[in-house]
Write a protein that holds these residues in place. Sequence first.
Motif, PDB file in Angstrom:
ATOM      1  N   GLY A  81      10.917   2.225  -4.343  1.00 33.00           N
ATOM      2  CA  GLY A  81      11.070   1.467  -2.909  1.00 33.00           C
ATOM      3  C   GLY A  81      12.257   1.172  -2.519  1.00 33.00           C
ATOM      4  O   GLY A  81      13.171   0.785  -3.201  1.00 33.00           O
ATOM      5  N   VAL A 232       6.855  -2.890   4.991  1.00 36.94           N
ATOM      6  CA  VAL A 232       6.170  -1.903   4.025  1.00 36.94           C
ATOM      7  C   VAL A 232       5.863  -0.485   4.672  1.00 36.94           C
ATOM      8  O   VAL A 232       5.592   0.423   4.241  1.00 36.94           O
ATOM      9  N   GLY A 235       8.513   1.670   4.223  1.00 31.84           N
ATOM     10  CA  GLY A 235       8.840   1.944   2.834  1.00 31.84           C
ATOM     11  C   GLY A 235       9.784   0.867   2.233  1.00 31.84           C
ATOM     12  O   GLY A 235      10.238   0.900   0.904  1.00 31.84           O
ATOM     13  N   THR A 237      10.590  -2.286  -0.080  1.00 30.41           N
ATOM     14  CA  THR A 237       9.738  -3.243  -0.902  1.00 30.41           C
ATOM     15  C   THR A 237      10.301  -4.414  -1.536  1.00 30.41           C
ATOM     16  O   THR A 237       9.748  -5.286  -1.936  1.00 30.41           O
ATOM     17  N   VAL A 511       7.673   4.827  -2.965  1.00 36.04           N
ATOM     18  CA  VAL A 511       7.106   5.122  -1.550  1.00 36.04           C
ATOM     19  C   VAL A 511       7.023   6.718  -1.635  1.00 36.04           C
ATOM     20  O   VAL A 511       7.695   7.464  -2.509  1.00 36.04           O
ATOM     21  N   VAL A 530       6.978   7.558   6.347  1.00 37.36           N
ATOM     22  CA  VAL A 530       6.354   7.050   5.119  1.00 37.36           C
ATOM     23  C   VAL A 530       4.822   7.330   5.246  1.00 37.36           C
ATOM     24  O   VAL A 530       4.131   7.165   6.012  1.00 37.36           O
ATOM     25  N   LYS A 532       2.750   6.696   1.881  1.00 39.37           N
ATOM     26  CA  LYS A 532       2.287   5.384   1.305  1.00 39.37           C
ATOM     27  C   LYS A 532       3.477   4.763   0.560  1.00 39.37           C
ATOM     28  O   LYS A 532       4.542   5.081   0.143  1.00 39.37           O
ATOM     29  N   THR A 533       3.073   3.433   0.545  1.00 38.73           N
ATOM     30  CA  THR A 533       4.148   2.520  -0.150  1.00 38.73           C
ATOM     31  C   THR A 533       3.309   1.626  -1.268  1.00 38.73           C
ATOM     32  O   THR A 533       2.072   1.267  -0.877  1.00 38.73           O
ATOM     33  N   LYS A 539      -1.242   0.177  -3.754  1.00 37.98           N
ATOM     34  CA  LYS A 539      -0.680   0.366  -2.516  1.00 37.98           C
ATOM     35  C   LYS A 539      -1.080  -0.526  -1.486  1.00 37.98           C
ATOM     36  O   LYS A 539      -1.797  -1.303  -1.210  1.00 37.98           O
TER      37      LYS A 539
END
Length: 544
Positions: A81, A232, A235, A237, A511, A530, A532-533, A539
Motif C-alpha cells: 500500500g 484509497v 492506492g 493506505t 494495491v 488502481v 483494488k486497494t 478490500k
Amino acid sequence: MKKLWPALLLLAAACSPKKEYNADLLIKNAVVYTVDSNFTVANAIVVNGGKVLAVGSIDSLENKYLAREVVDAGGKAVYPGFIDAHAHFMEYGLGLQNVNLVGLKSWDVILDTVSNYAIKKTEGWIVGAGWDQNIWANKAFPNKARLDSLFPVRPVILSRIDGHAAIANQAALNIAGVKPGQKIIGGEIETINGKLTGILVDNAVGIVTRKIPAPTEQIVQTALLDAQKNCVAVGLTTVDDCGVPYQLINTIASLQHKGDLKMRLYLMLADQPENYNYLFKRGAYKTPGLNVRAFKVYADGALGSRGACLLQSYTDQPKWNGFLLSQKTHFEEVAKKIAAHGFQMCTHAIGDSANRVMLKIYAENLKGKNDKRWRIEHAQIVSPQDINTFGENNIIPSVQPTHATSDMAWAIKRLGAQRLKTGYVYKDLLKQNGWIPLGTDFPVENINPLYTFYAAVVRKDLKGFPEGGFQMENALSRQEALRGMTIWAAKANFEEKEKGSLEPGKFADFVILDNDIMKAKGSDLPDVKVLKTYINGVKVYDKK
C-alpha cells in the motif's frame, strides 16, 4: 433401494472431512513486488488475520494454505500500500467542502467560480483554496477590489495553492482588524499606496483564518471520511498528516474504533504550546491505525509566494530574500525540548537559508550519527555546502517530487539558472542516508501517488514537458521511487517493521494496478489506475 440413496448421501457427507481454512485470502496469478530488502518478486500472497502470512509461488502456497477467498489477479502487479510521507489529510477533507480553485487560469474565472459557489452556499464565510498566479497570463498577485464589489458584507478568504498566501476581501479584513501598513513577524500584509490589496503572506494569513468559526465535530468527521474515500481510490493506505491539533487524535481514534475510518494515519502535531503540553504529558500515542510521536514546525514560506527564505535575493525581486516565520531562538527552543522528550521533529524548510538554519539547529541537538529520524520537510533549495549535514547527522529529507515538475516553469524566474540547480536535488539527498521518503503535499499537489512516482522517475509534467526531463541528474530509479513511497516512507515514521513491504507478519496493506509501473513506458505512468486497494487484507476500494 431408491429410498436408501438420500440417507447414504447424508451419511457420506457426515463422514467426509470438513474443509479447514488456514487463511483468509489468497491472491494468485499476480506479479507481487514485495519491496523487501532483496526487492523479491513473487506471484502469490496469502493473508490471514489482517497480516501477510506468506509470499511466494502459487504452487507451494496453494498446497499449504486453504483460503476462504481466492482472488485471481489476472497477471496484474501487486504492490505494498502506498504511503504518503507528507500531506494534509484533514485540510484536504475540509477543502472538499469549500471552493476549489485549483487549475483556474485567471482571476476572472476564479471570481465567477466563487460567485457561483455563493449562490449555492448562501450563509457564512466563503473559503476557497488553490489559486496560483503563476499559471495566469500576467502572473501577478490579484487585488481585492472586485472581490469587495461582489461581496461587500460577506467575508471571503481564498488561499493560494501552497497555503502560504491568501487574498481576503475587506469584510474579512475588518473582522480580523487588519490595517494598512500593519507589520507582523514572519508574514506580510500587502499595502500599496496606503491601501490594503487583500494579499496576505504566511503568518499574516492566520490573522484572518483564526476568525473563521471552527468546524463542528460532524464536519470534521465528514471531512476525514471524504478524504479517506479519495485516498484509497488512488492506492493510499497510510498518510502522514502534517501540522494538526491534538484534539484531532480523539476524533480519528473514535472513527477508527468504530471501523468507519480504515486509513492508517501518522500525525504530526502543530507547533503550538497546547500540542507540546498534551503530548509531553501523555506520551506517544500508538495503535495499528494511528501513530502520534512527531511535531511539525514551519521555518519559512513557499517559493511561489516568495516567502521561502533565501541566502541571496530573489532573481525576480531584488533586495528581497523572503523570511523565517519565527525568530531563530524559537526554533532553537523547540528543537531542544522536542529532543529532551524523545519525539521526532519535522520542519518545513523551502529556501536555502531556511534549510541552513534548521540543519545547524538539528545538528546541535542530534550531535552526529543517531536514529532519531528528524526530518526536513521539502528540503527544496539546499546549498551544496549544506548537503552533507543531512548524512552527518542522519537527518531525513522528506521530499515531494511533483513540486519539481509543478515549479520548474517559474522557479527559474525566482532563483535564476545557477541557483535552480541546487533545487529539487532528490538523488543527491538520497545519497546522504541511502533512503528517502516521498510524498505529495496534497492538497498543494494532486493526491495521486502515481504522479509522485512519475515525477520522481521521469521528471516531466503531465503534458510531457520538458522533452528530456527536468534536471535528470536528480531523477530516482523506479526501484528507489517505489521504496520511497512504501518502505522508506514507513521508515520515516518508525513503522518499517509493520508496513511498507509485503513480508510475513506485516500488515496486509496492498494495491493492485492495471499496469505494472516497474515496466510501463514512462509516458504511460500518469494513466495507470488502481484496480483494488486492501487494508488489513480487507478490500476498501474496487474500481469495477
